[in-house]
Design a protein around this motif. Structure first.
Motif, PDB file in Angstrom:
ATOM      1  N   VAL A  18      -0.638  12.701  -3.236  1.00 30.44           N
ATOM      2  CA  VAL A  18      -0.282  13.902  -2.514  1.00 30.44           C
ATOM      3  C   VAL A  18      -0.906  13.640  -1.198  1.00 30.44           C
ATOM      4  N   GLY A  19       0.007  14.330  -0.237  1.00 23.80           N
ATOM      5  CA  GLY A  19      -0.341  14.150   1.176  1.00 23.80           C
ATOM      6  C   GLY A  19      -0.439  12.828   2.000  1.00 23.80           C
ATOM      7  N   MET A  20      -0.055  11.859   1.270  1.00 21.97           N
ATOM      8  CA  MET A  20      -0.109  10.409   1.703  1.00 21.97           C
ATOM      9  C   MET A  20       1.001  10.357   2.918  1.00 21.97           C
TER      10      MET A  20
ATOM     11  N   SER B  42       4.131  12.755  -0.605  1.00 21.09           N
ATOM     12  CA  SER B  42       3.955  11.638   0.188  1.00 21.09           C
ATOM     13  C   SER B  42       5.200  11.318   1.046  1.00 21.09           C
ATOM     14  N   ASN B  43       5.105  11.036   2.493  1.00 17.59           N
ATOM     15  CA  ASN B  43       6.511  10.790   3.130  1.00 17.59           C
ATOM     16  C   ASN B  43       7.157   9.422   3.146  1.00 17.59           C
TER      17      ASN B  43
ATOM     18  N   ASN C  93       8.079  16.171   1.677  1.00 16.07           N
ATOM     19  CA  ASN C  93       8.506  17.232   0.664  1.00 16.07           C
ATOM     20  C   ASN C  93       7.426  18.182   0.306  1.00 16.07           C
ATOM     21  N   VAL C  94       7.975  19.412  -0.125  1.00 15.35           N
ATOM     22  CA  VAL C  94       6.754  20.321  -0.621  1.00 15.35           C
ATOM     23  C   VAL C  94       7.308  20.739  -2.155  1.00 15.35           C
ATOM     24  N   THR C  95       6.485  20.374  -3.055  1.00 12.51           N
ATOM     25  CA  THR C  95       6.778  20.562  -4.425  1.00 12.51           C
ATOM     26  C   THR C  95       6.116  21.851  -5.026  1.00 12.51           C
TER      27      THR C  95
ATOM     28  N   HIS D 108       0.877  -1.178   0.043  1.00 12.74           N
ATOM     29  CA  HIS D 108       0.072   0.108   0.082  1.00 12.74           C
ATOM     30  C   HIS D 108       0.856   1.172  -0.048  1.00 12.74           C
ATOM     31  N   ASN D 109       1.964   1.292   0.786  1.00  7.91           N
ATOM     32  CA  ASN D 109       2.873   2.264   0.908  1.00  7.91           C
ATOM     33  C   ASN D 109       3.374   2.565  -0.533  1.00  7.91           C
ATOM     34  N   VAL D 110       4.062   1.375  -1.185  1.00  6.23           N
ATOM     35  CA  VAL D 110       4.763   1.592  -2.350  1.00  6.23           C
ATOM     36  C   VAL D 110       3.707   2.046  -3.441  1.00  6.23           C
TER      37      VAL D 110
END
Length: 404
Positions: A30-32, A365-366, A72-74, A22-24
């Motif tokens: 966005v925001g995950m 996502s982080n 991260n902010v894109t 699920h993570n991959v």
């Protein structure tokens, strides 16, 4: 016993692979926020319990937790993309009326001017006045006036900053006489419907430190108006005792519509330099259509209109919880609160522990793909090891059954 232990290990490893997968799969969402499977050991009986033995019987997934670290902010350049740099969640009213919370700042305007996300959930915020001052601490859906133009505003004040040349001769004694048009300026005022009303000002020196002011409305001759007098002190500043009467304007659309306009000359001077107007403003404007908007770090949404006006349209609210781990993910980048989270704490971006906003950007996502792939290999090995445990136990049991 080994069969049960191996089976619990396989089930737990399989659950762990589900979480990693699920993570991959959401590495670009966005925001995950990444999830992590946390394991706990199982025992047949607790320590010091009466009867039985303290024998381990396997493993279980105790909980799947979420890691709410900053992504991260894109930069995207889209005006309605907003990233939270710090703690906090957007508060959303879902189409079914329920409340949801999100870190995904991909917002849009719907056909009613409401700010919504891809699922149609409305972004919540605080009402403000046109200057961005918060009017209430009660959140409401944010919207912009896209359905029609903002109404016109009639002029209520004209402000002029100018310098009158102290070297100028008194008009009545000058040879030849100084024309009334020598020192003058003009500005466009507006009636309640936004129609233009040209206003002219003409200055004529009548004595030492004394000038008459003539007015012109809608192209009329300023000499035909009744002048008023402004006086200056010996240092060249305007005498504070000077009284400036209001100017009465008439709508060009309906002569019966008249309205007063205050005039402010407080910064006027009389120095021995050339005549110059340094500032001339009025507070009226025409109707205007929405052309663009911007969102600052504190979440205030400022709308720009075709008539050159800008005004605040609300402030984005942020929400936080005492226990963010209690949030229940519901899909589409949303979470729901429950008894485990505690009551939501609302505030404005940049206040207290709330993060600031970055407009024209999104929070990635982080999820660390390298770490997830390594975890996937470890989970695969754990799965194989538990399967080998079952295989070995089966071989032992088969050997026992085949003894002669």
């Amino acid at each position: 016993m080994a069969f049960q232990q191996g089976l619990s290990g396989i089930n737990s490893a399989s659950r762990n692979l589900d979480v990693i997968g699920h993570n991959v799969a959401n590495a670009s969402t966005v925001g995950m926020k990444a999830s992590r499977a946390e394991f706990a050991e199982l025992y047949a009986s607790s320590i010091n319990a009466s009867g039985g033995v303290n024998s381990g019987i396997g493993v279980t997934v105790a909980k799947v937790t979420q890691l709410f670290t900053q992504g991260n902010v894109t930069v995207t350049g889209n005006d309605l993309d907003v990233a939270i740099n710090g703690s906090g969640f957007y508060e959303l009213t879902m189409p079914n009326g329920g409340m949801a919370y999100s870190r995904a700042g991909m917002f849009k305007l719907n056909n009613e001017g409401e700010i919504v996300n891809n699922q149609g959930s409305q972004l919540m915020g605080y009402p403000t006045d046109e200057f961005g001052t918060r009017l209430s601490f009660t959140t409401q859906p944010l919207s912009l006036p896209t359905g029609g133009p903002i109404p016109a505003r009639n002029t209520s004040e004209i402000t002029a900053e100018f310098n009158l040349d102290a070297r100028a001769p008194i008009a009545a004694t000058a040879v030849p006489p100084t024309p009334l048009s020598t020192y003058g300026t003009s500005v466009i005022a507006y009636d309640p419907q936004g129609l233009e009303i040209p206003v002219g000002l003409a200055f004529q020196k009548t004595g030492n430190n004394q000038w008459n002011v003539y007015t012109s409305v809608n192209g009329s001759d300023p000499a035909a108006s009744t002048p008023f007098t402004i006086n200056f002190l010996s240092d060249g500043t305007l005498d504070p005792a000077t009284t400036i009467p209001p100017l009465t304007l008439t709508s060009p659309n309906d002569p019966a519509v008249t309205f007063p306009v205050d005039m402010s000359f407080g910064s006027a001077t009389q120095f021995g330099i050339d005549y110059a107007v340094t500032n001339l403003t009025q507070d009226g404007y025409r109707p205007g259509e929405l052309t663009s908007l911007k969102i600052d770090e504190s979440g205030v949404i400022t709308a720009s209109y075709s008539n050159g006006q800008t005004r605040a349209a609300g402030q984005i609210a942020l929400v936080n919880f005492r226990n963010v781990q209690g949030l229940q993910p519901t899909g589409s980048g949303n979470w729901e609160a429950n008894y485990a989270t505690g009551e939501p704490v609302r505030g404005a971006p940049g206040e207290g522990k709330f993060g600031s906003l970055r407009a024209g950007a999104l929070e990635d996502s982080n999820i660390d793909m390298t770490a997830e792939l390594v975890a996937m290999m470890s989970a695969q090995r754990a799965y194989q090891a538990n399967a080998q445990t079952i295989k070995t136990q089966d071989q032992v049991l088969s050997t026992m059954l085949n003894m002669r």
